[in-house]
Design an enzyme around this catalytic site. Structure first.
Site, PDB file in Angstrom:
ATOM      1  N   LYS A 120       5.878 -49.788  10.088  1.00 27.12           N
ATOM      2  CA  LYS A 120       6.000 -49.417   8.669  1.00 27.12           C
ATOM      3  C   LYS A 120       4.693 -49.756   7.986  1.00 27.12           C
ATOM      4  O   LYS A 120       4.235 -50.904   8.017  1.00 27.12           O
ATOM      5  CB  LYS A 120       7.159 -50.178   8.033  1.00 27.12           C
ATOM      6  CG  LYS A 120       7.542 -49.662   6.668  1.00 27.12           C
ATOM      7  CD  LYS A 120       8.130 -48.258   6.724  1.00 27.12           C
ATOM      8  CE  LYS A 120       9.608 -48.230   6.475  1.00 27.12           C
ATOM      9  NZ  LYS A 120      10.200 -46.913   6.766  1.00 27.12           N
ATOM     10  N   ASN A 155       3.904 -47.841 -16.797  1.00 29.12           N
ATOM     11  CA  ASN A 155       4.739 -49.021 -16.522  1.00 29.12           C
ATOM     12  C   ASN A 155       4.787 -49.180 -15.006  1.00 29.12           C
ATOM     13  O   ASN A 155       5.484 -48.444 -14.316  1.00 29.12           O
ATOM     14  CB  ASN A 155       6.135 -48.788 -17.119  1.00 29.12           C
ATOM     15  CG  ASN A 155       6.974 -50.046 -17.151  1.00 29.12           C
ATOM     16  OD1 ASN A 155       6.556 -51.079 -16.622  1.00 29.12           O
ATOM     17  ND2 ASN A 155       8.140 -49.960 -17.753  1.00 29.12           N
ATOM     18  N   THR A 215      11.600 -48.794  11.827  1.00 33.55           N
ATOM     19  CA  THR A 215      10.537 -49.168  10.879  1.00 33.55           C
ATOM     20  C   THR A 215      11.165 -49.716   9.606  1.00 33.55           C
ATOM     21  O   THR A 215      10.587 -50.580   8.950  1.00 33.55           O
ATOM     22  CB  THR A 215       9.611 -47.979  10.548  1.00 33.55           C
ATOM     23  OG1 THR A 215      10.339 -46.985   9.854  1.00 33.55           O
ATOM     24  CG2 THR A 215       8.975 -47.385  11.797  1.00 33.55           C
ATOM     25  N   ASP A 216      12.368 -49.229   9.275  1.00 32.30           N
ATOM     26  CA  ASP A 216      13.026 -49.779   8.084  1.00 32.30           C
ATOM     27  C   ASP A 216      13.313 -51.270   8.263  1.00 32.30           C
ATOM     28  O   ASP A 216      13.173 -52.054   7.317  1.00 32.30           O
ATOM     29  CB  ASP A 216      14.324 -49.026   7.774  1.00 32.30           C
ATOM     30  CG  ASP A 216      14.926 -49.496   6.460  1.00 32.30           C
ATOM     31  OD1 ASP A 216      14.304 -49.214   5.411  1.00 32.30           O
ATOM     32  OD2 ASP A 216      15.958 -50.185   6.477  1.00 32.30           O
ATOM     33  N   ARG A 235      11.877 -59.870 -16.592  1.00 33.62           N
ATOM     34  CA  ARG A 235      11.338 -58.964 -15.576  1.00 33.62           C
ATOM     35  C   ARG A 235       9.828 -59.140 -15.507  1.00 33.62           C
ATOM     36  O   ARG A 235       9.218 -59.737 -16.405  1.00 33.62           O
ATOM     37  CB  ARG A 235      11.688 -57.504 -15.905  1.00 33.62           C
ATOM     38  CG  ARG A 235      11.046 -57.005 -17.176  1.00 33.62           C
ATOM     39  CD  ARG A 235      11.266 -55.515 -17.432  1.00 33.62           C
ATOM     40  NE  ARG A 235      10.545 -55.093 -18.627  1.00 33.62           N
ATOM     41  CZ  ARG A 235      10.420 -53.851 -19.040  1.00 33.62           C
ATOM     42  NH1 ARG A 235      10.988 -52.864 -18.377  1.00 33.62           N
ATOM     43  NH2 ARG A 235       9.737 -53.554 -20.132  1.00 33.62           N
ATOM     44  N   HIS A 252       6.163 -50.428 -12.162  1.00 38.03           N
ATOM     45  CA  HIS A 252       7.445 -51.081 -11.916  1.00 38.03           C
ATOM     46  C   HIS A 252       7.388 -52.045 -10.738  1.00 38.03           C
ATOM     47  O   HIS A 252       6.848 -51.724  -9.678  1.00 38.03           O
ATOM     48  CB  HIS A 252       8.524 -50.031 -11.631  1.00 38.03           C
ATOM     49  CG  HIS A 252       8.700 -49.047 -12.743  1.00 38.03           C
ATOM     50  ND1 HIS A 252       9.104 -49.411 -14.013  1.00 38.03           N
ATOM     51  CD2 HIS A 252       8.516 -47.705 -12.796  1.00 38.03           C
ATOM     52  CE1 HIS A 252       9.162 -48.346 -14.786  1.00 38.03           C
ATOM     53  NE2 HIS A 252       8.802 -47.291 -14.075  1.00 38.03           N
ATOM     54  N   PHE A 268      14.026 -55.730 -21.171  1.00 40.43           N
ATOM     55  CA  PHE A 268      14.326 -54.345 -21.539  1.00 40.43           C
ATOM     56  C   PHE A 268      15.835 -54.197 -21.532  1.00 40.43           C
ATOM     57  O   PHE A 268      16.465 -54.185 -20.471  1.00 40.43           O
ATOM     58  CB  PHE A 268      13.661 -53.354 -20.576  1.00 40.43           C
ATOM     59  CG  PHE A 268      13.722 -51.938 -21.082  1.00 40.43           C
ATOM     60  CD1 PHE A 268      13.037 -51.563 -22.245  1.00 40.43           C
ATOM     61  CD2 PHE A 268      14.473 -50.972 -20.434  1.00 40.43           C
ATOM     62  CE1 PHE A 268      13.109 -50.269 -22.733  1.00 40.43           C
ATOM     63  CE2 PHE A 268      14.536 -49.666 -20.913  1.00 40.43           C
ATOM     64  CZ  PHE A 268      13.856 -49.315 -22.069  1.00 40.43           C
ATOM     65  N   GLN A 306       6.631 -50.514 -25.119  1.00 38.20           N
ATOM     66  CA  GLN A 306       6.280 -49.871 -26.390  1.00 38.20           C
ATOM     67  C   GLN A 306       5.929 -50.932 -27.439  1.00 38.20           C
ATOM     68  O   GLN A 306       4.943 -50.801 -28.178  1.00 38.20           O
ATOM     69  CB  GLN A 306       7.468 -49.028 -26.896  1.00 38.20           C
ATOM     70  CG  GLN A 306       7.698 -47.735 -26.143  1.00 38.20           C
ATOM     71  CD  GLN A 306       8.637 -47.860 -24.959  1.00 38.20           C
ATOM     72  OE1 GLN A 306       8.708 -48.905 -24.316  1.00 38.20           O
ATOM     73  NE2 GLN A 306       9.335 -46.781 -24.632  1.00 38.20           N
TER      74      GLN A 306
END
Ligand SMILES: O=c1[nH]c(=O)c2[nH]c(=O)[nH]c2[nH]1
Length: 306
Positions: A17, A253, A62-63, A184, A255, A167, A227
């Site tokens: 991976k 953003n 691979t996962d 977060r 993530h 958020f 924002q």
């Protein structure tokens, strides 16, 4: 030259991976630590049955290699590339019968702590490697009628805070799956330009000061959304420099998704993340004075096709 008539056989092969974007935050003290890495694994051994007969019985997916990379960031820790890479490589070879050799390649993105009021911040960093400074100048007319417009700014300022961002309370419809959060990671690669109202300006000092004002506000605002943070950052620049009329900002953003380690019996209280590169929220805003002089051609770009 005669045609070759030998048997067709499987040559060298490996599988794994590539480019797992693992972010590990150590947050057991107020001063957080961050390790932001890109890790790839490749397993070698006798995988001929998989190639020749489609037989997966010797194949560790691979996962699974990816899941291990995230789980190990918590279970074994991720303090430096070498020890984490050794943990992963030894695990694949020692604990997976068909694996004869494992190649782990790692790279780490360096982050530098932001300073606020001359003090290093506990949970906000900028990515090492300078942002790109940008400017535009437009001159129109001759003699006394001549007018000039200047904009300045930067792009690719990558900045991250590991807490102090929320958020929640957002509008929901039948397609909303996002869970509200009060803690977060917030990260962006900021692009901004501001428009001057004068040309007798200390360009370098204003550039440095505007950037610092934005970075400090990013660090210190308890953010309810990107924002809100953007507005606060723009406001900080306008408060500091009365000769700046407006500032435009574009902020993807970036993530950081909390990785689900519960499947491996591991808790993950905001410590191991997948840094996803796309898609990304794109938050864009202008902060301006209501008495700003007309922008004229200040924003008319060099390119006629946009
Ligand atoms: O700061 C954010 N603003 C949004 O508009 C938004 N939308 C989303 O899914 N996450 C976030 N985060």
């Amino acid at each position: 030259m005669t045609d070759l008539t030998g048997n067709i056989v499987l040559g060298a092969n490996q599988y794994g991976k590539a480019e797992n974007r693992v972010v590990r935050i150590y947050r057991d003290a107020p001063r957080h630590e961050i390790h932001d890495i890109n890790v790839s694994s490749a397993l070698r051994g006798d995988f001929s049955a998989a190639h020749l007969a489609g037989d997966q019985s010797e194949v560790l997916p691979t996962d699974t290699q990816k899941q291990t990379a995230y789980a190990y960031a918590k279970e074994k820790g991720l303090r430096n590339l070498e020890s984490y890479g050794l943990d992963l490589g030894r695990h694949f070879v020692d604990d997976t019968v068909p694996v004869q050799s494992a190649r782990i390649e790692l790279e780490e993105y360096a982050w530098e702590r932001v300073t606020v009021g001359g003090k290093e911040h506990d949970h906000t960093w900028v990515r090492k490697g300078q942002e790109t400074r940008v400017a535009s100048v437009t001159v129109e007319g001759k003699g006394d009628a001549q007018k000039t417009w200047v904009t300045s700014g930067f792009k690719d300022l990558v900045i991250l805070k590991s807490t102090g961002s929320e958020f929640a309370g957002f509008l929901e419809d039948s397609y909303t799956v996002l869970e509200p959060t009060h803690d977060r990671v917030m990260a962006t690669s900021l692009e901004t330009r501001w428009r001057y109202t004068r040309t007798d300006v200390d360009w370098d000092a204003t550039y440095t000061g505007a950037k610092q004002a934005m970075v400090e506000r990013f660090a210190d605002v308890q953010s309810l959304a990107l924002q809100q943070t953007l507005f606060e950052m723009g406001k900080a620049v306008l408060e500091k420099y009365p000769f700046i009329a407006e500032i435009r900002m574009s902020a993807p953003n970036k993530h950081h998704f909390v990785y689900d380690l519960s499947r491996f019996g591991l808790e993950n209280p905001n410590e191991v993340f997948n840094a996803d590169d796309r898609p990304y929220g794109l938050i864009q805003a202008t902060v301006e004075r209501d008495d700003a002089p007309d922008a004229g051609p200040a924003w008319r770009t060099y390119s006629v096709v946009g």
